[in-house]
Write a protein that holds these residues in place. Structure first.
Motif, short mmCIF file in Angstrom:
data_model
loop_
_atom_site.label_atom_id
_atom_site.label_comp_id
_atom_site.label_asym_id
_atom_site.label_seq_id
_atom_site.Cartn_x
_atom_site.Cartn_y
_atom_site.Cartn_z
N ILE A 120 0.90 -1.16 0.15
CA ILE A 120 -0.09 0.06 0.13
C ILE A 120 0.87 1.29 0.00
N THR A 121 0.64 2.26 -0.73
CA THR A 121 1.50 3.36 -1.16
C THR A 121 1.27 4.15 0.21
N GLN A 122 0.10 4.58 0.81
CA GLN A 122 -0.14 5.52 1.80
C GLN A 122 -0.22 4.87 3.23
N GLY A 123 0.36 5.26 4.08
CA GLY A 123 0.43 4.88 5.52
C GLY A 123 -1.09 4.80 6.03
N ALA A 124 -1.85 5.99 5.70
CA ALA A 124 -3.21 5.90 6.27
C ALA A 124 -4.04 5.00 5.69
#
Length: 408
Positions: free
Chosen positions: A241-245
């Motif tokens: 997944i690209t974004q930690g959120a």
């Protein structure tokens, strides 16, 4: 780092900030970046930098900004190379990336291009940059497809690991003891490349992916994804997944569903904006692997210097280190050639580089060849496995090879 401290004494915080990606680095006069040595013996390079200054992915620009703010003077002192930075905001949009790269190459006349930092955006402009025959510096992306070695000479150089490399390291761990593996991946170039390489590694090694699920950027929940994992008998999860959120959305759903996989692995992208939107109970079982040692040696020195210079945590620690490495490589190449506008000679000097310096105490020898423009390799004995404590501080668990043997 000694040079950093002396820079602050001499210039002060305001002058250090002027070295960031908001304008010209190193105090060069406008138009003074000829690419050759000036009267002071310093070669001033016009470096084009493209990335998302604004928008939800702005951390992927900030790590480059932080690294320039911290280290621009260091490279000038070591190599007599000064960077005049010309930056473009691509807003993380592939279309804007294409326009930004075109402006930097065709209107601004840059001597080298850094970024974009997101894999999907880099894939969008790869052919254009290769045809421009400018050194292409890639400290952020992971997608193997960005560098097409059928194109020779090749102009792209990557100082992050690739998705193929991390899958080679993770594969044995994910499928250990006959575990059933599920992957949840971003609906972007980074996520799709993770899926492709995980499935390819599995097929080559006699395994299969039990479940694969996509998460859209900014998704509010992943409950249906996790339920399908449970229904499929998945007990080993990889989050590409690209974004930690977005990673937090998945781990929150794991907790809410009472799902307890034996293994949960992800990438260093969790270090971006995960902690502020997740709870300790959601990250206690997560592990990452990375070829960099964040806790000691040269990699750690780079991160400590960023904190000292900017007063902020490194935006994306993996990529702060990668940016330092690519700037060291490029500055060495320009120094050796003596003229940044001799693009082919600079490209060849990068390809032939003997020693990459990261911080004061880490060196990597002879990383590149004609058909290998990636700084790291996939030897699990050279990779590190990390978990997280209750404060989301990294905990070193051993090398990837050691953790495969002892099940960290």
């Amino acid at each position: 780092m000694g040079k950093l401290r002396s820079m602050h004494k001499a210039l002060g915080v305001a002058a250090a900030t002027a070295l960031a990606l908001t304008g010209c680095g190193g105090g060069a006069d406008a138009g003074g970046a000829t690419g050759s040595a000036g009267e002071d013996g310093v070669i001033t390079v016009k470096l084009g930098v493209v990335g998302p200054k604004t928008g939800p992915a702005s951390l992927y620009y900030e790590y480059m900004d932080q690294t320039f703010e911290t280290f621009s003077d260091d490279f000038e002192e070591k190599y007599d190379v000064r960077f005049e930075v010309i930056s473009e905001d691509d807003q993380a949009s592939p279309e804007e990336t294409a326009r930004a790269v075109s402006r930097l190459i065709n209107e601004k006349g840059v001597h080298a291009l850094m970024g974009p930092p997101l894999s999907g955006n880099s894939l969008q402009v790869a052919d254009v940059v290769q045809k421009s025959q400018l050194p292409w510096l890639l400290p952020g992306p992971n997608a193997d497809e960005i560098i097409n070695y059928d194109i020779q000479p090749n102009w792209a150089f990557m100082t992050n690991f690739t998705n193929q490399q991390i899958m080679a390291v993770l594969g044995e761990r994910l499928w250990a003891n006959g575990q059933k593996v599920g992957i949840v991946y971003s609906a972007d170039g980074f996520g799709q490349s993770n899926l492709q390489h995980l499935k390819s590694w599995a097929e080559e090694n006699g395994h299969e992916v039990t479940a694969e699920e996509t998460i859209q950027p900014g998704a509010s929940d992943a409950n249906a994804i996790i339920q399908r994992f449970k229904d499929s008998g998945v007990d080993s999860v990889f989050m590409g997944i690209t974004q930690g959120a977005d990673t937090a959305t998945v781990t929150r759903a794991i907790e809410q569903a009472g799902f307890e996989p034996k293994t949960i692995m992800t990438t260093g992208t969790i270090l971006t904006n995960y902690k502020d939107v997740a709870d300790p109970s959601q990250w206690e079982k997560i592990q990452i692997v990375d070829p960099r040692n964040f806790l000691e040696g040269g990699d750690s020195e780079v991160l400590a210097a960023v904190r000292e210079a900017t007063g902020e945590a490194p935006a994306i620690p993996t990529n702060n280190i990668s940016t330092y490495a690519i700037l060291d490589i490029y500055a060495q190449a320009v120094q050796e050639v003596g003229d940044a506008t001799d693009f082919e000679a600079v490209r060849q000097a990068i390809e032939d580089i003997e020693t990459v310096h990261i911080g004061d105490s880490l060196t990597i020898e002879n990383p590149f060849s004609e058909d290998d423009h990636v700084l790291y390799d996939d030897d699990p004995a050279k990779w590190h496995t990390y978990g997280f404590d209750e404060n989301f501080e990294l905990v070193h668990l051993g090398t990837a090879a050691e953790c495969l043997q002892k099940s960290c």
